[in-house]
Write an enzyme that holds these catalytic residues in place. Structure first.
Site, PDB file in Angstrom:
ATOM      1  N   LYS A  70      -3.977  -8.573   2.958  1.00 54.62           N
ATOM      2  CA  LYS A  70      -4.020  -9.610   1.636  1.00 54.62           C
ATOM      3  C   LYS A  70      -4.949 -11.394   2.490  1.00 54.62           C
ATOM      4  CE  LYS A  70      -2.449 -11.361  -1.680  1.00 54.62           C
ATOM      5  NZ  LYS A  70      -2.243 -11.994  -2.648  1.00 54.62           N
ATOM      6  N   ASP A  80      -3.621  -2.706   4.011  1.00 57.30           N
ATOM      7  CA  ASP A  80      -4.216  -2.019   3.275  1.00 57.30           C
ATOM      8  C   ASP A  80      -5.282  -0.418   3.542  1.00 57.30           C
ATOM      9  OD1 ASP A  80      -2.602  -2.689   0.144  1.00 57.30           O
ATOM     10  OD2 ASP A  80      -3.075  -4.561   1.616  1.00 57.30           O
ATOM     11  N   ALA A 125       1.088  -1.371   0.115  1.00 55.65           N
ATOM     12  CA  ALA A 125       0.151   0.747  -0.013  1.00 55.65           C
ATOM     13  C   ALA A 125       0.865   1.068  -0.281  1.00 55.65           C
ATOM     14  CB  ALA A 125      -1.149   0.009   1.957  1.00 55.65           C
TER      15      ALA A 125
END
Length: 361
Positions: A251, A240, A55
Site C-alpha cells: 500500500k 501485495d 492480497a
C-alpha cells in the site's frame, strides 16, 4: 479471529447454495455487514469495489468467483472469459493471479460437467491453506520479534494499511505475529497508520479493538517522528507482491516508512505467504502499480454529526488528483521477509533458501 466476541472468518462458503458470505469491508469500521456472493458478477463487484481487499483474500474470493462462474456455465469459452474478467480486477496483488491459475489448471482438462465441483473444492483448499500459512507466519514472526523487542517491557510495534485477518481468511500476515504474541501473554502496543486515501488503517484499528489489543491510530506522516524519537521497536507490514529479488509492492506510503525505519535503525519486516511471492517478476520495476479513482481522495466516508453513516466531499471535483494505490520498497530497505516457511533476507538467494523448488524460474 473475534467479531463481537464470536469467532469468524472473512469469507465463509455456503456450499449447499453454491455461494459465499463475506464481510463487507466498505462498511467498516462504522458498521458490520455480511454480504452473500452467488455469481461471477458478485465476485467481480466485491473485488473491484474493495468489499474484499487484502492480497490473500482477493485470491480466495477470485477462486470462489471462478467456481461460481463455472456453475453458471462450464464450457471452455466461459471458463476463459471468467478467468480473464477476474484477472483484470486488480493488477498489483499477485495472489489473485496465482489463485486463478491454480483453479484453472485444476479444471481445464476436465469434462464441463465436472468443472464447477472441482473448482469449488480447489477454492476451499486454497482458503484452508491460507489460514494455515498465516498461522505459521505468526509463529515465525513472533520468534523474530522476540529477538528485536525488549523482554522486560511493552513491545511497541508499527504497521501500515491493513494486513490483519481482514486481509486474509484468518490470522492475517503482518498482524499474525502480533496476535501470536498477545496469545502468549506478551504486552503489545501497535501504532496504526491511518493510510490515506482509503483509510484502511481504520480496519486495523477496528480488528485490534475486536481482539482487545492496545493500539493508537496515527496520521501517516507522524510515523517518521515516532521512529526518530525511539518510540517504535519494529515495523511490520504485509505485501501485495514480492519480486524475485526481494523488492516489495505494498500500500502507498510503505516506502516512506521503510526509509524512516532505516534512518532510525529500526527493523522493517515484511510478512507474506508464498502466493504473494512472484518468482517470475525480476524486480520492483516490473510490478504493475494500480492507479485508482481520484474520488477515493475527494470523498471521505464516516459518521455525520447526526451519527448517520455518509460521505463528505473534501476536494472539489475540478481539482486534479493522483491516486496510486501502491508503491515499491526496495529490498535493501527490508530487514527480513517472513513467510509460512520461515524468515529470510530480502534477496533472491534468501527466498530460494525457503523455496528451493523455484530455482528454475
Amino acid at each position: 479471529m473475534q467479531v463481537l466476541g464470536k469467532p469468524m472468518r472473512t469469507i465463509r462458503p455456503l456450499t449447499d447454495e453454491g455461494a459465499v458470505e463475506i464481510i463487507d469491508q466498505t462498511a467498516l469500521p462504522h458498521a458490520f455487514r455480511l454480504l452473500r456472493l452467488s455469481s461471477l458478477d458478485d465476485a467481480l463487484r466485491a473485488i473491484v469495489d474493495m468489499q474484499v481487499r487484502g492480497a490473500p483474500l482477493i485470491g480466495v474470493t477470485a477462486a470462489y468467483g471462478l467456481a461460481m462462474a463455472l456453475a453458471e456455465r462450464a464450457d471452455d469459452a466461459h471458463l476463459h472469459a471468467a478467468h480473464a474478467a477476474l484477472a483484470a480486477t486488480r493488477p498489483t496483488a499477485v495472489n489473485l493471479h496465482w489463485a486463478l491459475r491454480r483453479v484453472y489448471q485444476r479444471v481445464h482438462g476436465l469434462a464441463p460437467a465436472a468443472r464447477a465441483a472441482a473448482a469449488w473444492r480447489e477454492a476451499a483448499a486454497i482458503a484452508e491453506e491460507d489460514v494455515e500459512q498465516c498461522r505459521r507466519i505468526g509463529e515465525h514472526g513472533l520468534r523474530l520479534l522476540r529477538a528485536c523487542c525488549p523482554p522486560a517491557r511493552r513491545w511497541r510495534l508499527m504497521t501500515h494499511c491493513n494486513a490483519g485477518w481482514l486481509a486474509t481468511v484468518d490470522h492475517g500476515t503482518a498482524l499474525a505475529p502480533i496476535y501470536a504474541a498477545v496469545a502468549e501473554g506478551i504486552d503489545v502496543h501497535v501504532w496504526v497508520s491511518e493510510t490515506r486515501p482509503r483509510n484502511q488503517g481504520l480496519l486495523t484499528a477496528w480488528e485490534l479493538s475486536q481482539q482487545g489489543i492496545a493500539h493508537t491510530l496515527i496520521a501517516d506522516n507522524a510515523a517518521g517522528l515516532l521512529l526518530a524519537r525511539g518510540e517504535v521497536d519494529a515495523v511490520i507490514v504485509g505485501a501485495d507482491r514480492i519480486a524475485a529479488n526481494g523488492d516489495v509492492a505494498n500500500k502507498i506510503g510503505t516506502y516512506l516508512k521503510a526509509l524512516a525505519a532505516a534512518a532510525a535503525q529500526v527493523p522493517f519486516y515484511v510478512a507474506a505467504p508464498r502466493s504473494t511471492i512472484d518468482f517470475s517478476c525480476p524486480d520492483g520495476a516490473a510490478i504493475p502499480l494500480e492507479e485508482r479513482s481520484g474520488d477515493e481522495l475527494r470523498w471521505l466516508h464516516g459518521r455525520t454529526g447526526a451519527d448517520a453513516v455518509g460521505c463528505l466531499r473534501q476536494i472539489d471535483a475540478s481539482v486534479p488528483v493522483a491516486n496510486p494505490a501502491f508503491d515499491v520498497t526496495p529490498a535493501t530497505c527490508v530487514s527480513t521477509l517472513i513467510s509460512e516457511r520461515g524468515c529470510c533476507p530480502a534477496t533472491r538467494a534468501g527466498l530460494l533458501t525457503l523455496y528451493p523448488e523455484e530455482a528454475h524460474v
